[in-house]
Design a protein around this motif. Structure first.
Motif, mmCIF file in Angstrom:
data_model
loop_
_atom_site.group_PDB
_atom_site.id
_atom_site.type_symbol
_atom_site.label_atom_id
_atom_site.label_comp_id
_atom_site.label_asym_id
_atom_site.label_seq_id
_atom_site.Cartn_x
_atom_site.Cartn_y
_atom_site.Cartn_z
ATOM 1 N N LEU A 166 -52.311 126.354 31.628
ATOM 2 C CA LEU A 166 -51.768 126.654 30.302
ATOM 3 C C LEU A 166 -52.862 127.083 29.325
ATOM 4 O O LEU A 166 -52.656 127.998 28.525
ATOM 5 N N LEU A 167 -54.023 126.425 29.388
ATOM 6 C CA LEU A 167 -55.131 126.832 28.517
ATOM 7 C C LEU A 167 -55.544 128.274 28.788
ATOM 8 O O LEU A 167 -55.737 129.066 27.855
ATOM 9 N N ILE A 222 -52.558 121.697 32.734
ATOM 10 C CA ILE A 222 -53.277 121.889 31.456
ATOM 11 C C ILE A 222 -54.274 123.035 31.582
ATOM 12 O O ILE A 222 -54.396 123.874 30.678
ATOM 13 N N THR A 251 -53.569 117.690 35.317
ATOM 14 C CA THR A 251 -54.762 118.386 34.856
ATOM 15 C C THR A 251 -54.710 119.862 35.227
ATOM 16 O O THR A 251 -55.134 120.710 34.442
ATOM 17 N N GLY A 297 -60.469 125.772 29.658
ATOM 18 C CA GLY A 297 -59.790 125.668 30.947
ATOM 19 C C GLY A 297 -60.753 125.779 32.114
ATOM 20 O O GLY A 297 -60.649 125.031 33.097
#
Length: 154
Positions: A8-9, A5, A2, A41
């Motif tokens: 990266l967002l 992610i 998580t 994010g």
């Protein structure tokens, strides 16, 4: 997983915003997508890790955005994709003595309603009286207003 992610967002969101600021003019899908990715994010960090990590994510996203913008502007990389042409052409001045009302000529280009007309072996910009005039149509000068030749088809 998580955390990856979330990072990266935020990174892809900032990249999209930088593209919007430096490359793509106006408000486009890149700006909206970038804002939504950063907001997503930040939301995920609050939802999965609580308030303290969420606050740190907001702070780090703002700092990282500022640093990225400063580095992008300072590195002059955007100059490589910027249009650097200069317009150095000049408009040909209309000499009132050469063209008079009643002169006849032929259209060099289509008048829609502006175009080029050849009058007495001189090619000038001309405007039609309202209708479109096709190329190679004979025209007559009906007026000269503010250095613009007004013609109508014969």
């Amino acid at each position: 997983m998580t955390a990856l992610i979330i990072v990266l967002l935020i990174v892809f969101g900032i990249v999209l915003l930088l593209l919007e600021f430096l490359v793509i003019p106006g408000i486009t899908v890149a700006a909206i997508g970038g804002i939504l990715m950063i907001a997503g994010g930040i939301y995920m960090s609050y939802h999965h890790y609580g308030n303290s990590v969420g606050h740190l994510t907001v702070l780090s996203a703002v700092v990282f955005s500022g640093i990225s913008l400063v580095l992008a502007l300072k590195s002059q990389t955007w100059n490589k994709i910027m249009l650097n042409t200069e317009v150095d052409s000049k408009v040909q001045k209309l000499d009132d003595e050469n063209i008079t009302i009643g002169d006849q000529g032929i259209c060099v280009s289509r008048l829609a309603p502006m175009g080029r007309v050849k009058l007495d072996n001189i090619i000038v910009e001309a405007r039609s009286t309202g209708a479109y005039v096709d190329e190679k149509t004979k025209v007559v000068v009906v007026g000269i207003v503010d250095k613009i030749v007004i013609v109508k088809p014969i």
